[in-house]
Design an enzyme around this catalytic site. Structure first.
Site, mmCIF file in Angstrom:
data_model
loop_
_atom_site.group_PDB
_atom_site.id
_atom_site.type_symbol
_atom_site.label_atom_id
_atom_site.label_comp_id
_atom_site.label_asym_id
_atom_site.label_seq_id
_atom_site.Cartn_x
_atom_site.Cartn_y
_atom_site.Cartn_z
ATOM 1 N N SER A 61 0.810 -1.222 0.000
ATOM 2 C CA SER A 61 0.000 0.000 0.000
ATOM 3 C C SER A 61 0.843 1.272 0.000
ATOM 4 C CB SER A 61 -0.953 -0.009 1.197
ATOM 5 O OG SER A 61 -0.243 -0.227 2.397
ATOM 6 N N CYS A 91 -7.104 -5.983 0.283
ATOM 7 C CA CYS A 91 -5.842 -6.016 1.028
ATOM 8 C C CYS A 91 -5.158 -4.632 0.982
ATOM 9 C CB CYS A 91 -4.970 -7.150 0.498
ATOM 10 S SG CYS A 91 -3.799 -7.754 1.707
ATOM 11 N N ILE A 145 -3.079 -12.707 2.814
ATOM 12 C CA ILE A 145 -1.625 -12.652 2.597
ATOM 13 C C ILE A 145 -1.077 -11.384 3.238
ATOM 14 C CG2 ILE A 145 0.225 -12.593 0.883
ATOM 15 C CD1 ILE A 145 -1.786 -13.875 -1.115
ATOM 16 N N ARG A 146 -0.327 -11.524 4.300
ATOM 17 C CA ARG A 146 0.199 -10.375 5.067
ATOM 18 C C ARG A 146 -0.902 -9.304 5.168
ATOM 19 N NH1 ARG A 146 3.682 -7.590 2.681
ATOM 20 N NH2 ARG A 146 3.368 -8.469 0.629
ATOM 21 N N HIS A 181 -8.183 -11.726 -0.351
ATOM 22 C CA HIS A 181 -8.034 -11.632 -1.811
ATOM 23 C C HIS A 181 -9.088 -12.481 -2.518
ATOM 24 C CE1 HIS A 181 -4.008 -9.700 -2.086
ATOM 25 N NE2 HIS A 181 -3.890 -10.171 -0.863
ATOM 26 N N GLU A 183 -9.916 -12.426 -5.463
ATOM 27 C CA GLU A 183 -9.475 -12.725 -6.839
ATOM 28 C C GLU A 183 -8.606 -13.985 -6.906
ATOM 29 O OE1 GLU A 183 -8.173 -10.583 -4.841
ATOM 30 O OE2 GLU A 183 -6.026 -10.334 -5.209
#
Ligand code: GLN
Length: 197
Positions: A61, A91, A145-146, A181, A183
């Site tokens: 980010s 995310c 994920i993180r 996520h 996707e």
């Protein structure tokens, strides 16, 4: 509940996927599978194309915010989001949308009334997968994920999903933000929900 919506014509929608950094390709593939048109945003002149909704993918980010600013895309996109254009942030994309980021200056759009905590699950649980209820869709697969979680949902936003006592998805009007996520799994219902906004 149908996993792949039948009889849904998404061909009238053009989705802009932010493609300065991160996992934008998987969003593109899922949206195209649903029949939507997709364009990628890398620089300000890409904004001249016509599009009616926006996806902010996972990634880093801080890097995405920096590139958005450098490419003069942050303000024009913020205006469109504030004006009601549907947006799905996953995310890092959720972090870009968040009004507040705990202990960090990310300086993204700040349009979604939530406080997020980045890398909230620590090293041990850096990445994990589960199924949990999402809005009125029932259980959907969730890959983290993180990931950040939403430490606080402001009065203008509503909770869409909770995992292990933490809010992992929220909505405010046409803005949807998820810690995970969608996707990366084959379930297309969250993207369809976004296309229906
Ligand atoms: N940890 C990343 C961040 O803070 C988000 C991780 C992701 O998007 N998969 O920006």
């Amino acid at each position: 509940m149908s996993n792949s919506p039948i009889n849904t014509d998404n061909s009238a929608h053009t989705v802009a996927v932010l493609a300065v950094q991160g996992a934008f390709l998987e969003h593109r593939l899922m949206l195209e599978k649903l029949g939507a048109r997709v364009i990628e945003l890398r620089q300000a002149r890409d904004l001249e194309q016509s599009f009616d909704r926006l996806v902010l993918p996972g990634g880093e980010s801080t890097v995405q915010a920096k590139l958005l600013r450098e490419q003069n895309m942050l303000e024009p996109l913020r205006e469109r989001i504030s004006g009601g254009m549907p947006v799905l942030g996953t995310c890092a994309g959720l972090i870009l949308l968040a009004k507040n980021v705990e202990g960090n200056e990310v300086n993204g759009f700040g349009t979604l009334d939530v406080t997020v905590k980045r890398n909230a699950y620590g090293r041990q649980l850096g990445s994990f997968h589960c199924d949990a209820n999402f809005g009125n869709l029932g259980a959907v697969p969730m890959t983290f994920i993180r990931a950040p979680y939403i430490a606080e949902v402001g009065s203008n936003a509503e909770t869409l999903a909770t995992v292990g006592g933490h809010v992992v998805a929220a909505r405010q009007g046409n803005q949807i933000g998820t810690s995970f996520h969608p996707e990366l799994d084959s379930d297309t219902r969250i993207h369809q929900l976004f296309l229906n906004l």
